[in-house]
Motif scaffolding. Sequence first.
Motif, PDB file in Angstrom:
ATOM      1  N   TYR A 121       1.230  -1.275  -0.063  1.00 24.60           N
ATOM      2  CA  TYR A 121       0.175  -0.200   0.140  1.00 24.60           C
ATOM      3  C   TYR A 121       1.058   0.856   0.250  1.00 24.60           C
ATOM      4  CZ  TYR A 121       1.425   0.179   5.134  1.00 24.60           C
ATOM      5  OH  TYR A 121       2.263   0.505   5.954  1.00 24.60           O
ATOM      6  N   GLY A 122       0.015   2.079  -0.886  1.00 24.05           N
ATOM      7  CA  GLY A 122       0.994   3.666   0.122  1.00 24.05           C
ATOM      8  C   GLY A 122       0.754   5.093   0.334  1.00 24.05           C
ATOM      9  N   HIS A 123       0.998   5.768   0.871  1.00 20.50           N
ATOM     10  CA  HIS A 123       0.699   7.000   1.629  1.00 20.50           C
ATOM     11  C   HIS A 123       0.381   8.399   0.357  1.00 20.50           C
ATOM     12  CE1 HIS A 123      -0.099   4.583   5.487  1.00 20.50           C
ATOM     13  NE2 HIS A 123       1.111   4.199   4.769  1.00 20.50           N
ATOM     14  N   ALA A 124      -0.542   8.863   0.784  1.00 21.73           N
ATOM     15  CA  ALA A 124      -0.154  10.291  -0.092  1.00 21.73           C
ATOM     16  C   ALA A 124      -0.128  11.839   0.874  1.00 21.73           C
ATOM     17  CB  ALA A 124      -1.118  10.269  -1.240  1.00 21.73           C
ATOM     18  N   TYR A 125       0.466  13.009   0.230  1.00 19.17           N
ATOM     19  CA  TYR A 125       0.921  13.933   0.799  1.00 19.17           C
ATOM     20  C   TYR A 125       0.532  14.984  -0.374  1.00 19.17           C
ATOM     21  CZ  TYR A 125       2.785  11.186   3.941  1.00 19.17           C
ATOM     22  OH  TYR A 125       3.163   9.855   4.743  1.00 19.17           O
ATOM     23  N   GLY A 126      -0.152  15.848  -0.127  1.00 21.66           N
ATOM     24  CA  GLY A 126      -0.397  17.097   0.203  1.00 21.66           C
ATOM     25  C   GLY A 126      -0.033  18.502  -0.148  1.00 21.66           C
ATOM     26  N   ASP A 127      -0.274  19.342  -0.758  1.00 23.41           N
ATOM     27  CA  ASP A 127       0.818  20.383  -1.132  1.00 23.41           C
ATOM     28  C   ASP A 127       1.813  20.368  -0.360  1.00 23.41           C
ATOM     29  OD1 ASP A 127      -2.065  22.095  -0.842  1.00 23.41           O
ATOM     30  OD2 ASP A 127      -2.280  22.697   0.412  1.00 23.41           O
ATOM     31  N   LYS A 161      10.161  21.377  -4.865  1.00 25.19           N
ATOM     32  CA  LYS A 161      11.629  20.873  -5.123  1.00 25.19           C
ATOM     33  C   LYS A 161      11.676  19.670  -5.246  1.00 25.19           C
ATOM     34  CE  LYS A 161      16.000  22.019  -3.124  1.00 25.19           C
ATOM     35  NZ  LYS A 161      16.289  22.518  -1.778  1.00 25.19           N
ATOM     36  N   ASP A 162      12.538  18.973  -6.189  1.00 26.40           N
ATOM     37  CA  ASP A 162      13.039  18.017  -6.080  1.00 26.40           C
ATOM     38  C   ASP A 162      11.919  16.995  -6.472  1.00 26.40           C
ATOM     39  OD1 ASP A 162      16.193  18.612  -6.691  1.00 26.40           O
ATOM     40  OD2 ASP A 162      15.539  18.025  -3.708  1.00 26.40           O
ATOM     41  N   ASP A 163      10.846  17.024  -7.224  1.00 35.79           N
ATOM     42  CA  ASP A 163       9.834  16.671  -7.738  1.00 35.79           C
ATOM     43  C   ASP A 163       8.772  15.882  -6.390  1.00 35.79           C
ATOM     44  OD1 ASP A 163       9.614  16.662 -10.278  1.00 35.79           O
ATOM     45  OD2 ASP A 163      11.212  15.562 -10.575  1.00 35.79           O
ATOM     46  N   GLY A 164       9.053  16.286  -5.117  1.00 38.30           N
ATOM     47  CA  GLY A 164       8.081  17.177  -3.267  1.00 38.30           C
ATOM     48  C   GLY A 164       8.705  15.559  -2.873  1.00 38.30           C
ATOM     49  N   LEU A 165      10.149  14.852  -3.130  1.00 38.70           N
ATOM     50  CA  LEU A 165      10.849  13.946  -2.429  1.00 38.70           C
ATOM     51  C   LEU A 165      11.474  14.601  -0.912  1.00 38.70           C
ATOM     52  CD1 LEU A 165      11.684  11.210  -1.342  1.00 38.70           C
ATOM     53  CD2 LEU A 165      13.391  11.710  -3.027  1.00 38.70           C
ATOM     54  N   PHE A 190      -2.298   6.510  -9.243  1.00 43.93           N
ATOM     55  CA  PHE A 190      -1.006   7.580  -8.827  1.00 43.93           C
ATOM     56  C   PHE A 190       0.438   7.290  -9.752  1.00 43.93           C
ATOM     57  CE2 PHE A 190      -4.569   7.189  -5.668  1.00 43.93           C
ATOM     58  CZ  PHE A 190      -4.182   8.449  -5.447  1.00 43.93           C
ATOM     59  N   MET A 191       0.357   5.934 -10.584  1.00 39.25           N
ATOM     60  CA  MET A 191       1.236   5.580 -11.736  1.00 39.25           C
ATOM     61  C   MET A 191       1.251   6.381 -13.041  1.00 39.25           C
ATOM     62  SD  MET A 191       2.789   2.243  -9.939  1.00 39.25           S
ATOM     63  CE  MET A 191       3.408   2.330 -10.902  1.00 39.25           C
ATOM     64  N   ASP A 192       1.963   7.934 -12.884  1.00 43.88           N
ATOM     65  CA  ASP A 192       1.660   8.240 -14.554  1.00 43.88           C
ATOM     66  C   ASP A 192       0.385   7.640 -14.931  1.00 43.88           C
ATOM     67  OD1 ASP A 192       4.936   7.954 -14.956  1.00 43.88           O
ATOM     68  OD2 ASP A 192       4.870   5.445 -15.440  1.00 43.88           O
ATOM     69  N   THR A 193      -0.291   8.559 -14.422  1.00 41.59           N
ATOM     70  CA  THR A 193      -1.627   8.629 -14.884  1.00 41.59           C
ATOM     71  C   THR A 193      -2.113  10.110 -14.209  1.00 41.59           C
ATOM     72  OG1 THR A 193      -3.902   8.093 -15.269  1.00 41.59           O
ATOM     73  CG2 THR A 193      -3.093   7.981 -13.444  1.00 41.59           C
ATOM     74  N   ASP A 194      -3.087  11.146 -14.964  1.00 44.75           N
ATOM     75  CA  ASP A 194      -3.951  12.075 -14.724  1.00 44.75           C
ATOM     76  C   ASP A 194      -3.300  12.872 -13.392  1.00 44.75           C
ATOM     77  OD1 ASP A 194      -6.022  11.201 -14.800  1.00 44.75           O
ATOM     78  OD2 ASP A 194      -6.651  10.186 -13.641  1.00 44.75           O
ATOM     79  N   GLY A 195      -1.469  13.406 -14.442  1.00 44.25           N
ATOM     80  CA  GLY A 195      -0.898  14.403 -13.991  1.00 44.25           C
ATOM     81  C   GLY A 195       0.446  13.540 -13.426  1.00 44.25           C
ATOM     82  N   PHE A 196       0.110  12.341 -12.811  1.00 38.32           N
ATOM     83  CA  PHE A 196       0.747  11.855 -11.901  1.00 38.32           C
ATOM     84  C   PHE A 196       2.240  11.258 -12.665  1.00 38.32           C
ATOM     85  CE2 PHE A 196      -2.447  11.904  -8.938  1.00 38.32           C
ATOM     86  CZ  PHE A 196      -1.994  12.566  -7.384  1.00 38.32           C
ATOM     87  N   VAL A 197       3.442  11.446 -12.405  1.00 33.22           N
ATOM     88  CA  VAL A 197       4.600  10.485 -12.729  1.00 33.22           C
ATOM     89  C   VAL A 197       5.658  10.400 -11.895  1.00 33.22           C
ATOM     90  CG1 VAL A 197       6.861  11.082 -14.384  1.00 33.22           C
ATOM     91  CG2 VAL A 197       4.771  12.541 -14.219  1.00 33.22           C
ATOM     92  N   ARG A 198       5.926   8.565 -12.258  1.00 35.85           N
ATOM     93  CA  ARG A 198       6.351   7.885 -11.928  1.00 35.85           C
ATOM     94  C   ARG A 198       7.741   8.116 -11.918  1.00 35.85           C
ATOM     95  NH1 ARG A 198      10.076   3.348 -11.794  1.00 35.85           N
ATOM     96  NH2 ARG A 198       9.454   2.016 -10.000  1.00 35.85           N
ATOM     97  N   HIS A 199       8.424   8.196  -9.903  1.00 31.51           N
ATOM     98  CA  HIS A 199      10.326   8.437 -10.003  1.00 31.51           C
ATOM     99  C   HIS A 199      10.562   7.021  -9.365  1.00 31.51           C
ATOM    100  CE1 HIS A 199       9.756  12.517 -11.888  1.00 31.51           C
ATOM    101  NE2 HIS A 199       8.864  12.760 -10.837  1.00 31.51           N
ATOM    102  N   ALA A 212       2.945  17.895 -10.404  1.00 34.75           N
ATOM    103  CA  ALA A 212       2.899  18.570 -10.322  1.00 34.75           C
ATOM    104  C   ALA A 212       2.263  19.763 -10.137  1.00 34.75           C
ATOM    105  CB  ALA A 212       3.956  19.094 -11.720  1.00 34.75           C
ATOM    106  N   ALA A 213       0.925  19.335 -10.798  1.00 36.60           N
ATOM    107  CA  ALA A 213      -0.153  20.414 -10.822  1.00 36.60           C
ATOM    108  C   ALA A 213      -0.449  20.260  -9.572  1.00 36.60           C
ATOM    109  CB  ALA A 213      -0.950  19.828 -11.993  1.00 36.60           C
ATOM    110  N   THR A 214      -1.170  19.695  -9.161  1.00 36.42           N
ATOM    111  CA  THR A 214      -1.666  19.227  -7.476  1.00 36.42           C
ATOM    112  C   THR A 214      -0.536  19.166  -6.591  1.00 36.42           C
ATOM    113  OG1 THR A 214      -1.720  17.404  -7.658  1.00 36.42           O
ATOM    114  CG2 THR A 214      -3.435  18.166  -8.506  1.00 36.42           C
ATOM    115  N   HIS A 215       0.840  19.445  -6.799  1.00 37.53           N
ATOM    116  CA  HIS A 215       1.518  19.112  -5.473  1.00 37.53           C
ATOM    117  C   HIS A 215       1.004  18.467  -4.740  1.00 37.53           C
ATOM    118  CE1 HIS A 215       3.254  23.131  -5.953  1.00 37.53           C
ATOM    119  NE2 HIS A 215       3.262  22.967  -7.280  1.00 37.53           N
ATOM    120  N   THR A 216       0.883  16.859  -5.228  1.00 30.18           N
ATOM    121  CA  THR A 216       0.756  15.678  -4.844  1.00 30.18           C
ATOM    122  C   THR A 216       2.182  15.043  -4.405  1.00 30.18           C
ATOM    123  OG1 THR A 216      -1.549  15.996  -4.671  1.00 30.18           O
ATOM    124  CG2 THR A 216      -0.422  13.687  -4.345  1.00 30.18           C
TER     125      THR A 216
END
Length: 399
Positions: A277-283, A287-291, A313-322, A335-339
Amino acid sequence: MMRSAVVALLLALVLPCVVGVQAAEPVAPYRVVGYDFGASWVPGETDTIPWKPIPASQARELDTIIFAFAGIKNGRVVLTDTGARRLDSLVALKKVNPHLRVELSVGGWGAGGFSEAASTAGGRQLFAASATQLVVQHHLDGLDVDWEFPGSDAGGITASPDDRGDFTLLLAAVRSSLDAAAAADGHAYSLSIAAGLGNDLRDVDIAAINRYLDSFNVMTYDMCNKEPPGVHVTCHHSGLDAGPSAPAYVDTVARGVWQFISAGVPPRKLVIGAAFYGHAYGDVTPKDDGLYQPYAKALDLGELSWPRVKAGFMDTDGFVRHWDPDAQAAWSWNAATHTFVTYDDPQSMAAKAAFVKANHLGGIMFWQLGDDPSGELLHAIAQGLDGGAAPATAEGGGK
């Protein structure tokens, strides 16, 4: 073997994980251990936890299933009726995998009664006897004690300054009870704990409890809640190691393993944790793609199961996997929602398997089977650990 494992661990802490670490073949198969959440005695929860039977194909890739959870009621270890039925269905999976071990976990986050039960000799004996009775009654192979955590009331449970010593005495009582059952019926019963790391271990005498345990299931996930008061920074919640940009307080699998090794635990007793499972953080600061960046809030999305991570949350709807080569972990950034979203995926599972083999550890456990219904992450672990599960033996007395 102990000396070579320590050397390998030191290298893994200094260099990027598993790179350049050589290891001999282990003397026993690596373990694939899956927790299966099908019951609860946690306040506010019921025995109607959503649950689906485990497919035979997944049972064949597992060494051990740990059914969660039994609880403590009036000092006794108990199961709900629904939990008992589900547990029995897991035992039936031995027909498709004769080497499969099925164990019962008692406790879990927010499940109380441990401090009270452990505080007296009579309470410890009642806990041990009732737990052993359930193990024998349901034809299980062992018990897992998940006290989160001795000396801490963070989960809303009772805690005491005496928990450190009482935890050791509780495990000694359980070990004695399981060994007595083994002497009576000839079956070797294992004893493990779901172990925290870092500050969660401040009231756990690792060296003292080691003698009673067959394995430590180290919960090397949910590691993004260790910041100092008032600090909120993203991180890999199940990262193997920390790169140069990681805050010093960030917990990692490598640091957690070293904490046990340095206390005298044999590497083969250590089963590291992976997250389905994963966790999500907003706002999040971009910098450094949020890491490793400040965030305003943990998003109220619950634990994101692996199918939800993949679909949303993976390469869809604005999300990019790193991919972080230092932590050997993936994350996604919008990058659009800073999530920011942190999770394990097949690539990080393969890296964990390589780490286990490089450092002569016991295997990989994960929370939990229901979060990977297709078995994709389970398969990645099994393949990484040389093709899957093989017979495991419980050695009475935690030797």
